[in-house]
Write a protein that holds these residues in place. Structure first.
Motif, PDB file in Angstrom:
ATOM      1  N   TYR A 140      87.772   5.018 117.415  1.00  0.00           N
ATOM      2  CA  TYR A 140      87.280   3.894 116.624  1.00  0.00           C
ATOM      3  C   TYR A 140      88.181   2.704 116.908  1.00  0.00           C
ATOM      4  O   TYR A 140      89.411   2.832 116.820  1.00  0.00           O
ATOM      5  N   VAL A 141      87.585   1.573 117.233  1.00  0.00           N
ATOM      6  CA  VAL A 141      88.394   0.363 117.359  1.00  0.00           C
ATOM      7  C   VAL A 141      88.397  -0.291 115.976  1.00  0.00           C
ATOM      8  O   VAL A 141      87.424  -0.921 115.567  1.00  0.00           O
ATOM      9  N   GLY A 142      89.462  -0.058 115.251  1.00  0.00           N
ATOM     10  CA  GLY A 142      89.592  -0.574 113.890  1.00  0.00           C
ATOM     11  C   GLY A 142      90.531  -1.762 113.857  1.00  0.00           C
ATOM     12  O   GLY A 142      90.622  -2.530 114.827  1.00  0.00           O
ATOM     13  N   SER A 143      91.235  -1.887 112.760  1.00  0.00           N
ATOM     14  CA  SER A 143      92.018  -3.107 112.553  1.00  0.00           C
ATOM     15  C   SER A 143      93.262  -2.797 111.726  1.00  0.00           C
ATOM     16  O   SER A 143      93.278  -1.833 110.948  1.00  0.00           O
ATOM     17  N   ILE A 144      94.257  -3.651 111.868  1.00  0.00           N
ATOM     18  CA  ILE A 144      95.433  -3.547 110.997  1.00  0.00           C
ATOM     19  C   ILE A 144      95.042  -3.771 109.531  1.00  0.00           C
ATOM     20  O   ILE A 144      95.802  -3.439 108.628  1.00  0.00           O
ATOM     21  N   HIS A 145      93.845  -4.312 109.321  1.00  0.00           N
ATOM     22  CA  HIS A 145      93.412  -4.568 107.944  1.00  0.00           C
ATOM     23  C   HIS A 145      92.902  -3.307 107.236  1.00  0.00           C
ATOM     24  O   HIS A 145      92.371  -3.401 106.138  1.00  0.00           O
ATOM     25  N   GLY A 146      93.109  -2.171 107.854  1.00  0.00           N
ATOM     26  CA  GLY A 146      92.964  -0.917 107.127  1.00  0.00           C
ATOM     27  C   GLY A 146      94.204  -0.628 106.303  1.00  0.00           C
ATOM     28  O   GLY A 146      94.241   0.311 105.496  1.00  0.00           O
ATOM     29  N   ASP A 147      95.249  -1.430 106.517  1.00  0.00           N
ATOM     30  CA  ASP A 147      96.482  -1.314 105.723  1.00  0.00           C
ATOM     31  C   ASP A 147      96.902  -2.637 105.087  1.00  0.00           C
ATOM     32  O   ASP A 147      97.414  -2.655 103.987  1.00  0.00           O
ATOM     33  N   LYS A 148      96.699  -3.701 105.822  1.00  0.00           N
ATOM     34  CA  LYS A 148      97.168  -5.013 105.366  1.00  0.00           C
ATOM     35  C   LYS A 148      95.983  -5.793 104.807  1.00  0.00           C
ATOM     36  O   LYS A 148      94.986  -5.976 105.506  1.00  0.00           O
ATOM     37  N   PRO A 149      96.068  -6.271 103.576  1.00  0.00           N
ATOM     38  CA  PRO A 149      94.930  -7.034 103.056  1.00  0.00           C
ATOM     39  C   PRO A 149      94.745  -8.366 103.788  1.00  0.00           C
ATOM     40  O   PRO A 149      95.709  -8.918 104.324  1.00  0.00           O
ATOM     41  N   THR A 150      93.509  -8.845 103.790  1.00  0.00           N
ATOM     42  CA  THR A 150      93.194 -10.080 104.505  1.00  0.00           C
ATOM     43  C   THR A 150      93.328 -11.320 103.618  1.00  0.00           C
ATOM     44  O   THR A 150      93.647 -12.391 104.093  1.00  0.00           O
ATOM     45  N   GLY A 151      92.988 -11.169 102.333  1.00  0.00           N
ATOM     46  CA  GLY A 151      92.931 -12.329 101.445  1.00  0.00           C
ATOM     47  C   GLY A 151      91.718 -13.211 101.715  1.00  0.00           C
ATOM     48  O   GLY A 151      91.611 -14.308 101.170  1.00  0.00           O
ATOM     49  N   SER A 152      90.801 -12.738 102.539  1.00  0.00           N
ATOM     50  CA  SER A 152      89.647 -13.572 102.885  1.00  0.00           C
ATOM     51  C   SER A 152      88.380 -12.763 103.165  1.00  0.00           C
ATOM     52  O   SER A 152      87.286 -13.285 103.070  1.00  0.00           O
ATOM     53  N   ALA A 153      88.534 -11.532 103.560  1.00  0.00           N
ATOM     54  CA  ALA A 153      87.382 -10.732 103.987  1.00  0.00           C
ATOM     55  C   ALA A 153      87.573  -9.310 103.479  1.00  0.00           C
ATOM     56  O   ALA A 153      87.741  -8.377 104.253  1.00  0.00           O
ATOM     57  N   PHE A 154      87.530  -9.158 102.156  1.00  0.00           N
ATOM     58  CA  PHE A 154      87.964  -7.872 101.595  1.00  0.00           C
ATOM     59  C   PHE A 154      87.051  -6.713 101.967  1.00  0.00           C
ATOM     60  O   PHE A 154      87.501  -5.586 102.112  1.00  0.00           O
ATOM     61  N   SER A 155      85.743  -6.999 102.158  1.00  0.00           N
ATOM     62  CA  SER A 155      84.839  -5.881 102.474  1.00  0.00           C
ATOM     63  C   SER A 155      85.181  -5.307 103.853  1.00  0.00           C
ATOM     64  O   SER A 155      84.993  -4.120 104.111  1.00  0.00           O
ATOM     65  N   TYR A 156      85.663  -6.160 104.723  1.00  0.00           N
ATOM     66  CA  TYR A 156      86.108  -5.711 106.047  1.00  0.00           C
ATOM     67  C   TYR A 156      87.288  -4.753 105.892  1.00  0.00           C
ATOM     68  O   TYR A 156      87.334  -3.691 106.513  1.00  0.00           O
TER      69      TYR A 156
END
Lengths: 259, 258
Positions: A140-156
């Motif tokens: 799966y090509v995921g993202s660091i935002h599986g751990d770090k919140p975005t503050g802009s795209a929470f559903s992601y």
């Protein structure tokens, strides 16, 4: 000796999917380039023509992966044509902006479906096929935002958190049948400061300099990591969340940035 | 650490951890709105226990997966008590289906209740807490937000999503004086069937032998009980915890370490 492995790229219209498809084709694999139905179909078809002109075996499919039936049909088509599927690379990636307090329910659900449910369905259907073969790789090509919140795209971020756990569950379940499952948690690439522009988090402010080497990642970095994670050299890699961000997520309060 | 006069809404409070949390909140003086979906009788038992703890409460039925029902539930609590200080997101479903055993409908239900249900409740209470300029949200996560279950793949996915819902909510809602944290319980004795075989030794029956046997899975020699989790909720809901947000407290008797 030609590499006869067959790889499916779930969204070959996304830059991560394009770079991965090219890399796997250049490694001699047969690549199945899937695109979601709609305007991006043409880009996938064009990529296939380029790869075919270079002498690679590339097949185009159009599938929205909306339910089990859709993914089963895609899997059957590939197996009918090539007899097997060796790699599944899940490159679905779409940043839907929205705040926790106000994002409409339907949009959140849609975002979760696009990332997490499509990955889940592919893992079930294609994973079962690979298990029957006794070998295979899912990345799966995921993202660091599986751990770090975005503050802009929470559903992601929610979807990325779910994807991490899918990776771990699938690694246990399918690992017993010779199938390895891993996740690349991609970090910052060009344009992420706009995609994740936020009023409440400065994570992407001067973001390039928060990477210790002061360089952003590229789609080719993703492709390189996928190529390694699915190679025989990574045969002991299973259930791993590979943070591919140059060290970006290690930052705690911006001091000592390399400008 | 007193919660006297604070109003708490606990989802899935008819049984298990939700009931244990409700009782501990009541013991600290909080008024407790007891949510349930289809366990009216259990919810009445919880209410009785809240009364026995010398506090007050009310029962609010709602399917947390339905935004309209959640909104109505929050209004009902507001009408009765005029405020909501503490939201405990706890309602969850766990069908114990393996990765290959889920179908579209069962997948959707688990995500709708466990993940979107938490979001629905947060979205419904935020305007209330914003107006109060303070609030405490505690979400029940699980050790399965980190470690796979091997018996319920989508349950673990929902908990992975909750981890990020808590972190995103924490940074977004901090400006309103709202903290958002999570608890990661390990195995907790809740009186219903679970897919995970485990040594069940209630605290009052722990012996040297059971501790020795249990310690192979739980270093502290026993499974968790709902009040273990309730105590942590009370702390996170208290004034003393005002500097904690986006955090996770694991409560598993050390089992994740083995």
């Amino acid at each position: 000796m030609p590499n006869r492995r067959v790889a499916l790229v779930s969204d070959a219209s996304h830059p991560f999917g394009v770079a991965t498809a090219k890399r796997l084709a250049h490694d001699g694999m047969t690549v199945v380039l899937n695109g979601p139905p709609g305007p991006r179909e043409q880009a996938v078809a064009a990529l296939a023509l380029v790869l075919q002109a270079e002498g690679h075996d590339a097949l185009v499919t159009v599938n929205d992966m909306k339910d089990t039936a859709a993914v089963t049909s895609l899997c059957d088509d590939i197996v009918t044509k090539y007899g097997r599927i060796d790699l599944h690379v899940h490159t679905h990636n779409r940043i839907d902006r929205g705040a926790v307090a106000s994002m409409p329910h339907g949009l959140v659900r849609d975002s979760l479906h696009f990332h997490a449910k499509t990955a889940f369905l592919c893992t079930q259907v294609i994973g079962q096929r690979m298990a029957a073969q006794g070998e295979g790789c899912i990345v799966y090509v995921g993202s660091i935002h599986g751990d770090k919140p975005t503050g802009s795209a929470f559903s992601y971020a929610l979807a990325q958190g779910a994807l991490q756990m899918l990776c771990k569950e699938a690694a246990l379940e399918l690992g017993r049948s010779g199938v390895r499952v891993n996740l690349i948690a991609m970090g910052p690439v060009e344009g992420d400061d706009m995609r994740f522009q936020s009023d409440i988090s400065d994570i992407y402010l001067d973001y390039q300099y928060k990477v210790p080497s002061a360089t952003l990642g590229t789609a080719e970095d993703v492709a390189e990591a996928v190529a390694w994670a699915t190679s025989d050299g990574a045969r002991y890699l299973n259930g791993a969340i590979i943070r591919l961000d140059g060290g970006f997520a290690l930052h705690y309060m911006d001091h000592k940035m390399k400008r | 650490m007193s919660l006297r006069g604070k109003v708490a809404l606990v989802t899935g409070a008819g049984t298990g951890i939700g009931r244990g949390v409700s009782i501990e909140l009541a013991r600290q003086g909080a008024l407790v709105a007891i949510n349930h979906f289809d366990r009216a009788e259990d919810a009445h038992t919880t209410l009785k226990m809240v009364h026995e703890a010398n506090s007050d409460g009310l029962i609010v039925q709602a399917d947390v997966a339905e935004p309209d029902q959640v909104k109505a539930m929050v209004e009902q609590v507001g009408e009765r008590y005029g405020r909501i200080d503490i939201l405990v997101n706890n309602a969850a479903t766990q069908p114990n289906l393996g990765l290959m055993d889920y179908d579209d409908a069962s997948y959707d239900r688990v995500i709708s209740v466990n993940l979107l249900g938490y979001l629905n409740c947060i979205q419904a209470v935020v305007p209330v807490m914003k107006a109060q300029k303070q609030g405490r949200i505690v979400c029940m996560s699980s050790v399965h937000a980190k470690r796979p279950t091997d018996f319920d793949a989508v349950y673990a996915m929902s908990k992975g999503g909750i981890k990020m819902l808590v972190r995103e909510s924490a940074i977004e809602l901090a400006q309103y004086g709202i903290t958002v944290n999570m608890i990661e319980p390990g195995a907790v004795q809740v009186g219903r069937k679970s897919g995970n075989p485990r040594p069940i030794v209630p605290p009052d029956q722990v012996t040297a032998e059971s501790r020795r046997r249990g310690a192979r899975k739980f270093p502290l020699g026993r499974i968790g009980i709902p009040s273990d989790i309730g105590h942590i909720v009370c702390f996170l809901a208290s004034d003393e915890a005002e500097f904690i947000t986006g955090a996770a407290i694991r409560a598993d008797g050390g089992s994740m370490l083995l």
